[in-house]
Design a protein around this motif. Structure first.
Motif, PDB file in Angstrom:
ATOM      1  N   ALA A  10       0.823  -1.217   0.000  1.00 17.06           N
ATOM      2  CA  ALA A  10       0.000   0.000   0.000  1.00 17.06           C
ATOM      3  C   ALA A  10       0.855   1.263   0.000  1.00 17.06           C
ATOM      4  CB  ALA A  10      -0.943   0.001   1.208  1.00 17.06           C
ATOM      5  N   LEU A  11       1.990   1.226   0.711  1.00 18.33           N
ATOM      6  CA  LEU A  11       2.851   2.416   0.772  1.00 18.33           C
ATOM      7  C   LEU A  11       3.457   2.724  -0.589  1.00 18.33           C
ATOM      8  CD1 LEU A  11       4.075   4.628   2.538  1.00 18.33           C
ATOM      9  CD2 LEU A  11       5.955   3.051   3.084  1.00 18.33           C
ATOM     10  N   ASP A  12       3.895   1.698  -1.290  1.00 22.83           N
ATOM     11  CA  ASP A  12       4.460   1.908  -2.627  1.00 22.83           C
ATOM     12  C   ASP A  12       3.417   2.462  -3.596  1.00 22.83           C
ATOM     13  OD1 ASP A  12       7.039   0.905  -1.977  1.00 22.83           O
ATOM     14  OD2 ASP A  12       6.261  -1.129  -2.113  1.00 22.83           O
ATOM     15  N   LEU A  13       2.201   1.934  -3.508  1.00 20.16           N
ATOM     16  CA  LEU A  13       1.133   2.450  -4.364  1.00 20.16           C
ATOM     17  C   LEU A  13       0.800   3.894  -4.015  1.00 20.16           C
ATOM     18  CD1 LEU A  13      -1.537  -0.367  -4.882  1.00 20.16           C
ATOM     19  CD2 LEU A  13       0.025   0.618  -6.560  1.00 20.16           C
ATOM     20  N   ALA A  14       0.791   4.210  -2.726  1.00 16.57           N
ATOM     21  CA  ALA A  14       0.492   5.577  -2.297  1.00 16.57           C
ATOM     22  C   ALA A  14       1.504   6.557  -2.875  1.00 16.57           C
ATOM     23  CB  ALA A  14       0.489   5.651  -0.768  1.00 16.57           C
ATOM     24  N   VAL A  15       2.766   6.171  -2.896  1.00 16.56           N
ATOM     25  CA  VAL A  15       3.814   7.019  -3.484  1.00 16.56           C
ATOM     26  C   VAL A  15       3.544   7.261  -4.959  1.00 16.56           C
ATOM     27  CG1 VAL A  15       6.262   7.105  -4.082  1.00 16.56           C
ATOM     28  CG2 VAL A  15       5.575   6.350  -1.806  1.00 16.56           C
ATOM     29  N   GLU A  16       3.133   6.207  -5.674  1.00 19.60           N
ATOM     30  CA  GLU A  16       2.826   6.352  -7.104  1.00 19.60           C
ATOM     31  C   GLU A  16       1.673   7.327  -7.327  1.00 19.60           C
ATOM     32  OE1 GLU A  16       4.098   5.158  -9.960  1.00 19.60           O
ATOM     33  OE2 GLU A  16       5.744   4.120  -8.957  1.00 19.60           O
ATOM     34  N   TYR A  17       0.627   7.191  -6.540  1.00 24.68           N
ATOM     35  CA  TYR A  17      -0.536   8.067  -6.709  1.00 24.68           C
ATOM     36  C   TYR A  17      -0.231   9.499  -6.277  1.00 24.68           C
ATOM     37  CZ  TYR A  17      -3.623   4.198  -7.932  1.00 24.68           C
ATOM     38  OH  TYR A  17      -4.221   3.141  -8.579  1.00 24.68           O
ATOM     39  N   GLU A  18       0.624   9.651  -5.286  1.00 29.42           N
ATOM     40  CA  GLU A  18       1.001  10.999  -4.856  1.00 29.42           C
ATOM     41  C   GLU A  18       1.723  11.734  -5.981  1.00 29.42           C
ATOM     42  OE1 GLU A  18       3.634  13.148  -1.334  1.00 29.42           O
ATOM     43  OE2 GLU A  18       4.399  11.464  -2.510  1.00 29.42           O
ATOM     44  N   LYS A  19       2.534  11.023  -6.740  1.00 31.65           N
ATOM     45  CA  LYS A  19       3.259  11.629  -7.858  1.00 31.65           C
ATOM     46  C   LYS A  19       2.301  12.177  -8.912  1.00 31.65           C
ATOM     47  CE  LYS A  19       7.346   8.641  -7.424  1.00 31.65           C
ATOM     48  NZ  LYS A  19       8.106   7.512  -8.037  1.00 31.65           N
ATOM     49  N   SER A  20       1.118  11.569  -8.991  1.00 35.84           N
ATOM     50  CA  SER A  20       0.134  12.010  -9.986  1.00 35.84           C
ATOM     51  C   SER A  20      -0.800  13.081  -9.430  1.00 35.84           C
ATOM     52  CB  SER A  20      -0.679  10.816 -10.483  1.00 35.84           C
ATOM     53  OG  SER A  20      -1.441  10.248  -9.436  1.00 35.84           O
ATOM     54  N   GLY A  21      -0.496  13.567  -8.216  1.00 36.97           N
ATOM     55  CA  GLY A  21      -1.273  14.662  -7.649  1.00 36.97           C
ATOM     56  C   GLY A  21      -2.378  14.260  -6.709  1.00 36.97           C
ATOM     57  N   LYS A  22      -2.499  12.974  -6.427  1.00 38.19           N
ATOM     58  CA  LYS A  22      -3.552  12.524  -5.511  1.00 38.19           C
ATOM     59  C   LYS A  22      -3.012  12.483  -4.079  1.00 38.19           C
ATOM     60  CE  LYS A  22      -5.952   9.923  -9.091  1.00 38.19           C
ATOM     61  NZ  LYS A  22      -6.520   8.620  -9.520  1.00 38.19           N
ATOM     62  N   LYS A  23      -3.935  12.452  -3.128  1.00 40.34           N
ATOM     63  CA  LYS A  23      -3.556  12.427  -1.710  1.00 40.34           C
ATOM     64  C   LYS A  23      -4.168  11.203  -1.028  1.00 40.34           C
ATOM     65  CE  LYS A  23      -3.135  17.464  -1.349  1.00 40.34           C
ATOM     66  NZ  LYS A  23      -3.588  18.681  -0.632  1.00 40.34           N
ATOM     67  N   PRO A  24      -3.553  10.071  -1.211  1.00 37.67           N
ATOM     68  CA  PRO A  24      -4.122   8.850  -0.636  1.00 37.67           C
ATOM     69  C   PRO A  24      -3.958   8.750   0.874  1.00 37.67           C
ATOM     70  CG  PRO A  24      -2.054   8.377  -1.752  1.00 37.67           C
ATOM     71  CD  PRO A  24      -2.360   9.812  -2.033  1.00 37.67           C
ATOM     72  N   VAL A  25      -4.908   8.079   1.487  1.00 38.86           N
ATOM     73  CA  VAL A  25      -4.847   7.698   2.894  1.00 38.86           C
ATOM     74  C   VAL A  25      -4.574   6.199   2.934  1.00 38.86           C
ATOM     75  CG1 VAL A  25      -6.162   7.486   5.050  1.00 38.86           C
ATOM     76  CG2 VAL A  25      -6.410   9.527   3.601  1.00 38.86           C
ATOM     77  N   ILE A  26      -3.775   5.745   3.909  1.00 39.76           N
ATOM     78  CA  ILE A  26      -3.403   4.329   3.990  1.00 39.76           C
ATOM     79  C   ILE A  26      -4.020   3.698   5.229  1.00 39.76           C
ATOM     80  CG2 ILE A  26      -1.479   2.709   4.176  1.00 39.76           C
ATOM     81  CD1 ILE A  26       0.298   4.829   2.842  1.00 39.76           C
ATOM     82  N   TRP A  27      -4.611   2.527   5.050  1.00 36.42           N
ATOM     83  CA  TRP A  27      -5.125   1.766   6.195  1.00 36.42           C
ATOM     84  C   TRP A  27      -4.203   0.571   6.418  1.00 36.42           C
ATOM     85  CZ3 TRP A  27     -10.064  -1.760   6.321  1.00 36.42           C
ATOM     86  CH2 TRP A  27     -10.265  -2.197   7.641  1.00 36.42           C
ATOM     87  N   ASP A  28      -3.566   0.541   7.582  1.00 42.19           N
ATOM     88  CA  ASP A  28      -2.671  -0.555   7.956  1.00 42.19           C
ATOM     89  C   ASP A  28      -3.508  -1.680   8.565  1.00 42.19           C
ATOM     90  OD1 ASP A  28      -0.425  -2.045   8.482  1.00 42.19           O
ATOM     91  OD2 ASP A  28       0.188  -0.884  10.238  1.00 42.19           O
ATOM     92  N   ILE A  29      -4.264  -2.352   7.727  1.00 45.74           N
ATOM     93  CA  ILE A  29      -5.281  -3.302   8.174  1.00 45.74           C
ATOM     94  C   ILE A  29      -4.712  -4.458   8.987  1.00 45.74           C
ATOM     95  CG2 ILE A  29      -5.190  -4.581   5.993  1.00 45.74           C
ATOM     96  CD1 ILE A  29      -8.177  -5.140   6.286  1.00 45.74           C
ATOM     97  N   TYR A  30      -3.461  -4.867   8.701  1.00 42.02           N
ATOM     98  CA  TYR A  30      -2.864  -5.995   9.409  1.00 42.02           C
ATOM     99  C   TYR A  30      -1.827  -5.564  10.454  1.00 42.02           C
ATOM    100  CZ  TYR A  30      -5.104  -8.750   5.753  1.00 42.02           C
ATOM    101  OH  TYR A  30      -6.029  -9.315   4.911  1.00 42.02           O
ATOM    102  N   GLY A  31      -1.705  -4.274  10.683  1.00 45.56           N
ATOM    103  CA  GLY A  31      -0.845  -3.778  11.747  1.00 45.56           C
ATOM    104  C   GLY A  31       0.638  -3.962  11.519  1.00 45.56           C
ATOM    105  N   LYS A  32       1.094  -3.811  10.289  1.00 41.73           N
ATOM    106  CA  LYS A  32       2.520  -3.970  10.004  1.00 41.73           C
ATOM    107  C   LYS A  32       3.377  -2.956  10.771  1.00 41.73           C
ATOM    108  CE  LYS A  32       5.894  -4.247   6.206  1.00 41.73           C
ATOM    109  NZ  LYS A  32       6.263  -5.665   6.337  1.00 41.73           N
ATOM    110  N   LEU A  33       2.897  -1.733  10.890  1.00 36.57           N
ATOM    111  CA  LEU A  33       3.680  -0.703  11.573  1.00 36.57           C
ATOM    112  C   LEU A  33       3.781  -0.971  13.067  1.00 36.57           C
ATOM    113  CD1 LEU A  33       2.434   2.537   9.765  1.00 36.57           C
ATOM    114  CD2 LEU A  33       4.404   1.089   9.230  1.00 36.57           C
ATOM    115  N   ASP A  34       2.807  -1.684  13.619  1.00 42.29           N
ATOM    116  CA  ASP A  34       2.873  -2.063  15.037  1.00 42.29           C
ATOM    117  C   ASP A  34       3.854  -3.211  15.255  1.00 42.29           C
ATOM    118  OD1 ASP A  34       0.919  -0.185  15.653  1.00 42.29           O
ATOM    119  OD2 ASP A  34      -0.706  -1.619  15.328  1.00 42.29           O
ATOM    120  N   ARG A  35       3.969  -4.075  14.273  1.00 43.60           N
ATOM    121  CA  ARG A  35       4.773  -5.287  14.422  1.00 43.60           C
ATOM    122  C   ARG A  35       6.206  -5.143  13.939  1.00 43.60           C
ATOM    123  NH1 ARG A  35       3.572  -8.433  10.973  1.00 43.60           N
ATOM    124  NH2 ARG A  35       1.937  -7.428   9.776  1.00 43.60           N
TER     125      ARG A  35
END
Length: 400
Positions: A10-35
């Motif tokens: 999701a983070l890699d995709l968010a970077v791609e969409y940000e380059k095109s001018g979009k502002k994505p929000v990310i949901w860490d559904i499986y808690g990777k950042l916690d683990r």
């Protein structure tokens, strides 16, 4: 825009969409950042650019015009899959490269098929290949690899780019759907493995077998149906396909190689003659997954694979017993190798069927420990195993 699941890109995709001018929000559904503190620290600058919804919060999906998530995510809202999102991105960024891309998906046979494609096409062409032997096989991985090759100025040097992808394919000239041996459930039971059929629209030409054509609704303008090959010899493995005889060397064992080869032969025949394919096929060796070796008078067949399921195990044992009448079968391995866990109860039932036929079976690894609760068999340590006769080792693991 909401993009779901940092685990699968999701983070890699968010970077791609940000380059095109979009502002994505990310949901860490499986808690990777916690683990995973290492991942969090390594990517802190990139993560700081986006709003992150933690695992313990449920987003209000009505706040987002578009939701993008892996196909296996347990969500009931309508969303665009990562396969389709990546397809849209690479179609815009690398339209000329799509003409060089070959993608392979399916329940079984993906890695073998990509290795076969690389082996055959490399006889005359410069090939890049990425499969599960190399790491992650998510659709976002394909995008990341194309980006890296582009940054290094290497995209144009390849005649073909071959990718193994889980649960579907992305934009490509050619695609192979090897099989759907088991339509196992994903997304908390919301979808089945057959969902990968929906992604076939992303490929210009699709190869499937007759069973898939007859069993599922396949709506594609350039569908190539591969005929069933005829096995001539099970070991050394020989088969007839399109009135031509093909054979492998003695390091290759198992009927599944025949079906995988028929897809690859069909595709490669657009670029190689049958005689060239025959010569190259006989030199093929599958690394890391299948190993056939001699120890004195005994033959040892090792089938090491993270995605071994009931049917694959049944086929492996059946093939082995046809060639070697009085051998030993060792079954075991690890859990957590893939998103698809093995059903221990059903595997125990399968083992009992072979025990009743007089087959000597031993158990190993964590899978073996759980099986031992259901079948009264000896447990062994595979790393120190002493081979005393012809032996088949079936081990569900990335490494043995």
């Amino acid at each position: 825009m909401l993009i779901v699941d940092i685990n699968h890109g999701a983070l890699d995709l968010a970077v791609e969409y940000e380059k095109s001018g979009k502002k994505p929000v990310i949901w860490d559904i499986y808690g990777k950042l916690d683990r995973n503190e290492d991942f969090k620290e390594k990517n802190k600058n990139t993560l700081s650019k986006f709003k992150i919804i933690p695992r313990n919060e449920i987003p209000d999906f009505l706040n987002y015009r578009e939701v993008i998530a892996p196909v296996h995510c347990p969500m009931d809202v309508k969303f665009k899959t990562f396969h389709d999102a990546v397809s849209e991105i690479i179609s815009k960024k690398y339209p000329e490269i799509i003409e060089k891309m070959i993608t392979v998906t399916g329940v079984k046979g993906k890695t073998t098929s990509t290795e076969l494609l690389k082996h055959l096409l490399s006889e005359k062409y410069n090939c890049y290949c990425h499969n599960s032997n190399d790491g992650s096989i998510t659709p976002v991985t394909v995008l990341n690899i194309l980006n890296k090759l582009s940054e290094k100025g290497k995209l144009q040097i390849y005649d073909f780019l071959i990718f193994e992808i889980s649960l579907g394919i992305v934009s490509s000239k050619y695609s192979i759907l090897t099989n759907i041996l088991e339509n196992y459930t994903i997304a908390g039971g919301r979808r089945g493995a057959s969902i990968k059929i929906d992604s076939l629209k992303n490929s210009k030409v699709v190869f499937v077998n007759e069973y898939l054509k007859n069993s599922f609704k396949l709506d594609h303008n350039a569908l190539k149906v591969v005929k069933n090959p005829k096995v001539v010899s099970k070991y050394p493995l020989k088969f007839n396909y399109l009135e031509n005889d093909f054979e492998f060397n003695e390091s290759v064992f198992g009927r599944h190689f025949v079906e995988n080869s028929s897809f690859v032969i069909e595709l490669c025949s657009n670029f190689l003659s049958f005689d060239e394919i025959k010569i190259s096929l006989k030199r093929f060796k599958i690394e890391n997954r299948m190993n056939v070796e001699k120890k004195g008078n005994y033959t040892i067949v090792k089938n090491i694979n993270p995605g071994l399921d009931l049917k694959a195990i049944d086929y492996a044992v059946s093939d082995f017993l046809i060639v070697f009448d009085n051998g030993t079968v060792v079954i075991g391995g690890d859990f957590g190798c893939t998103c698809e866990e093995i059903n221990i109860e059903k595997l125990a039932d399968l083992i009992n069927q072979y025990i009743k036929k007089g087959v000597k079976i031993e158990l190993s690894g964590d899978v073996g420990k759980n099986l031992k609760k259901l079948v009264n068999l000896e447990s062994v340590t595979i790393k120190n195993y002493e081979f005393k006769n012809d032996t088949l080792v079936i081990y569900r693991s990335n490494l043995c």
